[in-house]
Design a protein around this motif. Structure first.
Motif, mmCIF file in Angstrom:
data_model
loop_
_atom_site.group_PDB
_atom_site.id
_atom_site.type_symbol
_atom_site.label_atom_id
_atom_site.label_comp_id
_atom_site.label_asym_id
_atom_site.label_seq_id
_atom_site.Cartn_x
_atom_site.Cartn_y
_atom_site.Cartn_z
ATOM 1 N N ASN A 173 42.529 31.319 -17.808
ATOM 2 C CA ASN A 173 42.457 30.499 -19.009
ATOM 3 C C ASN A 173 41.248 29.752 -19.224
ATOM 4 O O ASN A 173 40.384 29.366 -18.225
ATOM 5 C CB ASN A 173 43.687 29.009 -18.719
ATOM 6 C CG ASN A 173 44.897 29.553 -18.499
ATOM 7 O OD1 ASN A 173 45.542 30.348 -19.577
ATOM 8 N ND2 ASN A 173 45.633 29.271 -17.356
ATOM 9 N N ALA A 174 40.624 29.850 -20.517
ATOM 10 C CA ALA A 174 39.523 29.272 -20.996
ATOM 11 C C ALA A 174 39.805 28.009 -21.799
ATOM 12 O O ALA A 174 40.427 27.825 -22.612
ATOM 13 C CB ALA A 174 38.870 30.139 -21.600
ATOM 14 N N ARG A 175 39.302 26.878 -21.209
ATOM 15 C CA ARG A 175 39.712 25.607 -21.632
ATOM 16 C C ARG A 175 38.496 25.159 -22.496
ATOM 17 O O ARG A 175 37.580 24.613 -22.140
ATOM 18 C CB ARG A 175 39.946 24.564 -20.429
ATOM 19 C CG ARG A 175 41.207 24.949 -19.468
ATOM 20 C CD ARG A 175 41.115 23.905 -18.362
ATOM 21 N NE ARG A 175 42.622 24.168 -17.862
ATOM 22 C CZ ARG A 175 43.142 23.438 -16.699
ATOM 23 N NH1 ARG A 175 42.277 22.836 -15.945
ATOM 24 N NH2 ARG A 175 44.250 23.834 -16.211
ATOM 25 N N GLY A 227 30.989 31.914 -23.214
ATOM 26 C CA GLY A 227 31.699 31.427 -21.993
ATOM 27 C C GLY A 227 33.137 32.386 -22.078
ATOM 28 O O GLY A 227 33.311 32.857 -20.891
ATOM 29 N N ILE A 228 33.803 32.493 -23.058
ATOM 30 C CA ILE A 228 34.760 33.548 -23.206
ATOM 31 C C ILE A 228 34.565 34.815 -22.711
ATOM 32 O O ILE A 228 35.365 35.443 -22.038
ATOM 33 C CB ILE A 228 35.740 33.141 -24.512
ATOM 34 C CG1 ILE A 228 36.138 32.012 -24.745
ATOM 35 C CG2 ILE A 228 36.719 34.335 -24.754
ATOM 36 C CD1 ILE A 228 36.506 31.441 -26.270
ATOM 37 N N HIS A 239 38.949 31.699 -9.656
ATOM 38 C CA HIS A 239 39.692 30.612 -9.883
ATOM 39 C C HIS A 239 40.319 31.101 -11.319
ATOM 40 O O HIS A 239 40.036 32.170 -11.635
ATOM 41 C CB HIS A 239 39.044 29.438 -10.379
ATOM 42 C CG HIS A 239 38.314 28.689 -8.993
ATOM 43 N ND1 HIS A 239 37.203 29.085 -8.432
ATOM 44 C CD2 HIS A 239 38.816 27.784 -8.178
ATOM 45 C CE1 HIS A 239 36.944 28.573 -7.237
ATOM 46 N NE2 HIS A 239 37.941 27.537 -7.192
ATOM 47 N N ARG A 240 41.205 30.548 -11.816
ATOM 48 C CA ARG A 240 42.053 31.098 -13.142
ATOM 49 C C ARG A 240 41.892 30.118 -14.177
ATOM 50 O O ARG A 240 42.113 30.720 -15.373
ATOM 51 C CB ARG A 240 43.581 31.178 -12.863
ATOM 52 C CG ARG A 240 43.700 32.402 -11.692
ATOM 53 C CD ARG A 240 45.261 32.686 -11.524
ATOM 54 N NE ARG A 240 45.911 31.613 -10.864
ATOM 55 C CZ ARG A 240 47.067 31.881 -10.534
ATOM 56 N NH1 ARG A 240 48.010 32.870 -10.755
ATOM 57 N NH2 ARG A 240 47.829 30.641 -9.720
ATOM 58 N N ASN A 241 41.528 28.980 -13.930
ATOM 59 C CA ASN A 241 41.156 27.906 -15.106
ATOM 60 C C ASN A 241 39.675 27.563 -15.170
ATOM 61 O O ASN A 241 39.128 27.352 -13.988
ATOM 62 C CB ASN A 241 41.885 26.843 -14.947
ATOM 63 C CG ASN A 241 43.391 26.997 -14.868
ATOM 64 O OD1 ASN A 241 44.036 27.679 -15.419
ATOM 65 N ND2 ASN A 241 44.058 26.322 -14.012
ATOM 66 N N PHE A 242 39.112 27.683 -16.309
ATOM 67 C CA PHE A 242 37.649 27.469 -16.375
ATOM 68 C C PHE A 242 37.461 26.477 -17.753
ATOM 69 O O PHE A 242 37.711 26.885 -18.775
ATOM 70 C CB PHE A 242 36.784 28.576 -16.509
ATOM 71 C CG PHE A 242 36.627 29.363 -15.153
ATOM 72 C CD1 PHE A 242 35.768 29.269 -14.452
ATOM 73 C CD2 PHE A 242 37.682 30.359 -15.018
ATOM 74 C CE1 PHE A 242 35.775 29.978 -13.228
ATOM 75 C CE2 PHE A 242 37.862 31.252 -13.844
ATOM 76 C CZ PHE A 242 36.755 31.009 -12.992
ATOM 77 N N LEU A 287 32.140 24.571 -12.559
ATOM 78 C CA LEU A 287 32.700 25.876 -12.059
ATOM 79 C C LEU A 287 32.370 27.026 -12.730
ATOM 80 O O LEU A 287 32.003 27.847 -12.196
ATOM 81 C CB LEU A 287 34.285 25.600 -12.155
ATOM 82 C CG LEU A 287 35.101 26.749 -11.505
ATOM 83 C CD1 LEU A 287 34.549 26.791 -9.994
ATOM 84 C CD2 LEU A 287 36.577 26.571 -11.716
ATOM 85 N N ALA A 288 32.387 26.905 -14.169
ATOM 86 C CA ALA A 288 31.905 28.162 -14.857
ATOM 87 C C ALA A 288 30.487 28.345 -14.591
ATOM 88 O O ALA A 288 29.979 29.595 -14.934
ATOM 89 C CB ALA A 288 32.324 27.558 -16.402
ATOM 90 N N GLN A 289 29.708 27.391 -14.623
ATOM 91 C CA GLN A 289 28.203 27.639 -14.302
ATOM 92 C C GLN A 289 27.953 28.459 -12.999
ATOM 93 O O GLN A 289 27.237 29.457 -13.011
ATOM 94 C CB GLN A 289 27.324 26.344 -14.476
ATOM 95 C CG GLN A 289 27.579 25.728 -15.620
ATOM 96 C CD GLN A 289 26.802 24.305 -15.639
ATOM 97 O OE1 GLN A 289 26.947 23.340 -14.643
ATOM 98 N NE2 GLN A 289 25.721 23.978 -16.537
#
Length: 317
Positions: A173-175, A227-228, A239-242, A287-289
């Motif tokens: 999941n890309a938030r 990012g996506i 992880h599964r959510n970012f 987290l994404a970074q």
């Protein structure tokens, strides 16, 4: 290998398609608007047109979606699901339709992928899953729906997480948060967006009923798409959510001032009292970074506004 994108002609989806095609991928775009492709003004997709396959499909039309994915299954690396009715005051005016598109549409994509053995799915979710929780909001911030749109995004995420756990799929999941930039004209958006960015297009006399008492995490569409793509192309994630956003909060009235300074005049723009939507900000993107090496380019919104303005001027109607 190829990538299938639902909603691939939307604001974010079209830039995801562009970046993947520029990276040499064949991109299958599933979108209800493909028959109007030449009239959408997505000039950047013309550059990669030879890499695109356009498929007309409604995400609620399960059978057509199945047929299209079946036809392309053997070449698919995975699916990026981007079809969504965006947040805003209009969402609650057609609740059944809009909830169906966001929640049932996501379920249709996941179920089709399960049946056909397409295990990798990136779901374009939203920071709306945090509701009005105070920022910065990390991926560990509990779910909180403060409107119907947020509820649909929570539902879509939970579907994906359970499909991962139950069927061994890899659903991520890309938030995303509030997106602006090339590919979408302010005149085609809601009133608050028009008030913030419309003068870049030459709009004047924009009266929005709310939005003046809010600071949000606005993200340039290039950064959102980057990012996506990074999330999709990462072989394995822990992880599964970012959270995918700029990570920076900007006051709405400050954006109005930046735009006025940029164009050299003040348009007659009025933002009424209160927030546009009930959200906290910003999203915590650490987290994404760390895991995806995601580094947004336009953390200074003034640079993003300049880029947006250049695109609007070069694509003046």
């Amino acid at each position: 290998m190829s990538v299938l994108i639902t909603g691939g002609l939307g604001h974010v989806g079209s830039w995801v398609a562009y970046q993947l095609a520029k990276n040499g991928k064949k991109v299958i775009i599933c979108d209800m608007a493909v028959n109007q492709f030449d009239r959408l003004g997505l000039d950047y997709l013309e550059e990669v047109r030879d890499q695109l396959v356009l498929e007309s499909v409604d995400v609620l039309d399960y059978h057509t979606m199945y047929d299209i994915m079946l036809r392309h299954r053997d070449e698919l690396e995975g699916v990026i699901h981007g079809v969504s009715v965006i947040a805003g005051p209009h969402f609650q005016q057609r609740p059944f339709k809009n909830i169906s598109i966001n929640a049932t549409g996501t379920l249709n994509v996941l179920e089709t992928c399960r049946i056909l053995g397409i295990n990798k799915v990136v779901n374009m979710s939203s920071g709306a899953v945090y509701g009005d929780a105070a920022g910065p909001q990390s991926e560990s911030t509990p779910y909180k729906a403060t409107d119907l749109y947020g509820a649909t995004k929570i539902a879509g995420e939970l579907y994906g997480l359970q499909y991962s756990d139950t069927y061994g799929m890899d659903v991520r999941n890309a938030r995303l948060f509030f997106v602006y930039g090339p590919g979408k004209r302010p005149s085609h958006m809601h009133k608050v967006y028009q008030a913030l960015f419309g003068p870049l297009e030459g709009l004047n006399d924009i009266q929005a009923t709310n939005g003046s008492e809010q600071a949000l995490d606005w993200t340039h569409v290039h950064d959102t798409a980057t990012g996506i793509v990074k999330l999709f192309e990462k072989d394995r994630v822990n992880h599964r959510n970012f959270n995918i956003s700029s990570g920076v909060t900007v006051d709405h009235l400050q954006i109005v001032d930046y735009v006025a300074d940029m164009i050299g005049q003040r348009a007659n723009v009025q933002l009424g009292p209160g927030p546009f939507v009930v959200r906290g900000a910003p999203l915590d993107i650490s987290l994404a970074q760390q895991e995806l090496d995601f580094q947004p380019r336009y953390t200074d919104i003034r640079e993003g506004l300049q880029d947006y303005w250049r695109w609007l001027k070069s694509n003046a109607s």
